[in-house]
Design a protein around this motif. Structure first.
Motif, PDB file in Angstrom:
ATOM      1  N   VAL A  11       0.847  -1.201   0.000  1.00  0.00           N
ATOM      2  CA  VAL A  11       0.000   0.000   0.000  1.00  0.00           C
ATOM      3  C   VAL A  11       0.884   1.252   0.000  1.00  0.00           C
ATOM      4  O   VAL A  11       0.636   2.202  -0.755  1.00  0.00           O
ATOM      5  CB  VAL A  11      -0.980  -0.011   1.200  1.00  0.00           C
ATOM      6  N   ILE A  12       1.908   1.258   0.826  1.00  0.00           N
ATOM      7  CA  ILE A  12       2.828   2.405   0.877  1.00  0.00           C
ATOM      8  C   ILE A  12       3.490   2.606  -0.484  1.00  0.00           C
ATOM      9  O   ILE A  12       3.568   3.732  -0.992  1.00  0.00           O
ATOM     10  CB  ILE A  12       3.880   2.221   1.995  1.00  0.00           C
ATOM     11  N   PHE A  13       3.922   1.528  -1.099  1.00  0.00           N
ATOM     12  CA  PHE A  13       4.566   1.613  -2.409  1.00  0.00           C
ATOM     13  C   PHE A  13       3.599   2.176  -3.456  1.00  0.00           C
ATOM     14  O   PHE A  13       3.956   3.056  -4.242  1.00  0.00           O
ATOM     15  CB  PHE A  13       5.075   0.229  -2.841  1.00  0.00           C
ATOM     16  N   VAL A  14       2.370   1.700  -3.464  1.00  0.00           N
ATOM     17  CA  VAL A  14       1.367   2.170  -4.432  1.00  0.00           C
ATOM     18  C   VAL A  14       1.056   3.652  -4.206  1.00  0.00           C
ATOM     19  O   VAL A  14       1.018   4.441  -5.161  1.00  0.00           O
ATOM     20  CB  VAL A  14       0.086   1.306  -4.375  1.00  0.00           C
ATOM     21  N   VAL A  15       0.842   4.048  -2.973  1.00  0.00           N
ATOM     22  CA  VAL A  15       0.544   5.452  -2.665  1.00  0.00           C
ATOM     23  C   VAL A  15       1.732   6.340  -3.057  1.00  0.00           C
ATOM     24  O   VAL A  15       1.547   7.446  -3.591  1.00  0.00           O
ATOM     25  CB  VAL A  15       0.169   5.627  -1.177  1.00  0.00           C
ATOM     26  N   ALA A  16       2.927   5.864  -2.825  1.00  0.00           N
ATOM     27  CA  ALA A  16       4.132   6.642  -3.143  1.00  0.00           C
ATOM     28  C   ALA A  16       4.230   6.946  -4.636  1.00  0.00           C
ATOM     29  O   ALA A  16       4.842   7.946  -5.033  1.00  0.00           O
ATOM     30  CB  ALA A  16       5.378   5.903  -2.677  1.00  0.00           C
ATOM     31  N   GLN A  17       3.613   6.142  -5.478  1.00  0.00           N
ATOM     32  CA  GLN A  17       3.679   6.358  -6.924  1.00  0.00           C
ATOM     33  C   GLN A  17       2.972   7.643  -7.345  1.00  0.00           C
ATOM     34  O   GLN A  17       3.192   8.152  -8.441  1.00  0.00           O
ATOM     35  CB  GLN A  17       3.105   5.155  -7.683  1.00  0.00           C
ATOM     36  N   PHE A  18       2.115   8.183  -6.488  1.00  0.00           N
ATOM     37  CA  PHE A  18       1.400   9.412  -6.808  1.00  0.00           C
ATOM     38  C   PHE A  18       2.215  10.666  -6.465  1.00  0.00           C
ATOM     39  O   PHE A  18       1.761  11.785  -6.682  1.00  0.00           O
ATOM     40  CB  PHE A  18       0.045   9.455  -6.084  1.00  0.00           C
ATOM     41  N   PHE A  19       3.384  10.472  -5.911  1.00  0.00           N
ATOM     42  CA  PHE A  19       4.245  11.575  -5.514  1.00  0.00           C
ATOM     43  C   PHE A  19       5.596  11.418  -6.194  1.00  0.00           C
ATOM     44  O   PHE A  19       6.021  10.312  -6.487  1.00  0.00           O
ATOM     45  CB  PHE A  19       4.429  11.594  -3.989  1.00  0.00           C
ATOM     46  N   GLY A  20       6.240  12.520  -6.447  1.00  0.00           N
ATOM     47  CA  GLY A  20       7.555  12.460  -7.062  1.00  0.00           C
ATOM     48  C   GLY A  20       8.235  13.813  -6.986  1.00  0.00           C
ATOM     49  O   GLY A  20       7.611  14.831  -6.711  1.00  0.00           O
ATOM     50  N   PRO A  21       9.517  13.819  -7.273  1.00  0.00           N
ATOM     51  CA  PRO A  21      10.271  15.068  -7.223  1.00  0.00           C
ATOM     52  C   PRO A  21       9.959  15.941  -8.435  1.00  0.00           C
ATOM     53  O   PRO A  21       9.403  15.477  -9.433  1.00  0.00           O
ATOM     54  CB  PRO A  21      11.725  14.587  -7.266  1.00  0.00           C
TER      55      PRO A  21
END
Length: 150
Positions: A11-21
């Motif tokens: 879940v953390i990995f999937v949610v992290a995909q919506f954020f980026g530098p």
């Protein structure tokens, strides 16, 4: 317990995909003042475009895997660090002494095969420089240095 941990990590990995530098998506034209001043021949221009500008200018050609977090943060850090050392897009703002020093460093790094970075050539095979290409870049940079008015 292990299944719950794995599920939370997923879940953390999937949610992290919506954020980026923030991306380094300036204009490739930003290197034109550098190219116009230093006048590399066609071979050296191609080498610079393939091996240097992604990390050392305001324009980066991002690979497909840049869309994966945390890889995108790792790439962003490489670009940011590269631009700290030499930013071809800022060339026209450098004083003559700084230009000379940056070219001296470029020569040293290419000569010692420290640039381009192995982590870059691993995914960009075209950036692996042959001995002839290394010599062409070094010869061009030495010539440019000899014409800088300090």
């Amino acid at each position: 317990m292990l299944k719950k941990i794995l599920l939370v990590l997923l879940v953390i990995f999937v949610v992290a995909q919506f954020f980026g530098p923030e991306k380094n998506q300036g204009d490739i034209q930003s290197v034109e003042p550098f190219l116009n001043e230093t006048k590399p021949n066609a071979e050296v221009t191609a080498i610079l475009k393939e091996t240097c500008f992604d990390c050392h200018s305001s324009f980066t050609r991002y690979p497909w895997y840049d869309k994966i977090t945390p890889v995108n943060y790792w790439l962003a850090e490489h670009v940011e660090d590269g631009k700290k050392h030499l930013d071809f897009s800022q060339w026209s703002t450098y004083e003559a002494k700084k230009k000379d020093h940056k070219l001296e460093e470029l020569i040293e790094m290419v000569e010692e095969k420290e640039m381009p970075l192995p982590s870059y050539t691993w995914t960009h095979k075209e950036a692996n420089l042959s001995d002839d290409q290394i010599e062409a870049v070094i010869s061009w940079a030495k010539n440019v240095r000899s014409n800088i008015q300090l």
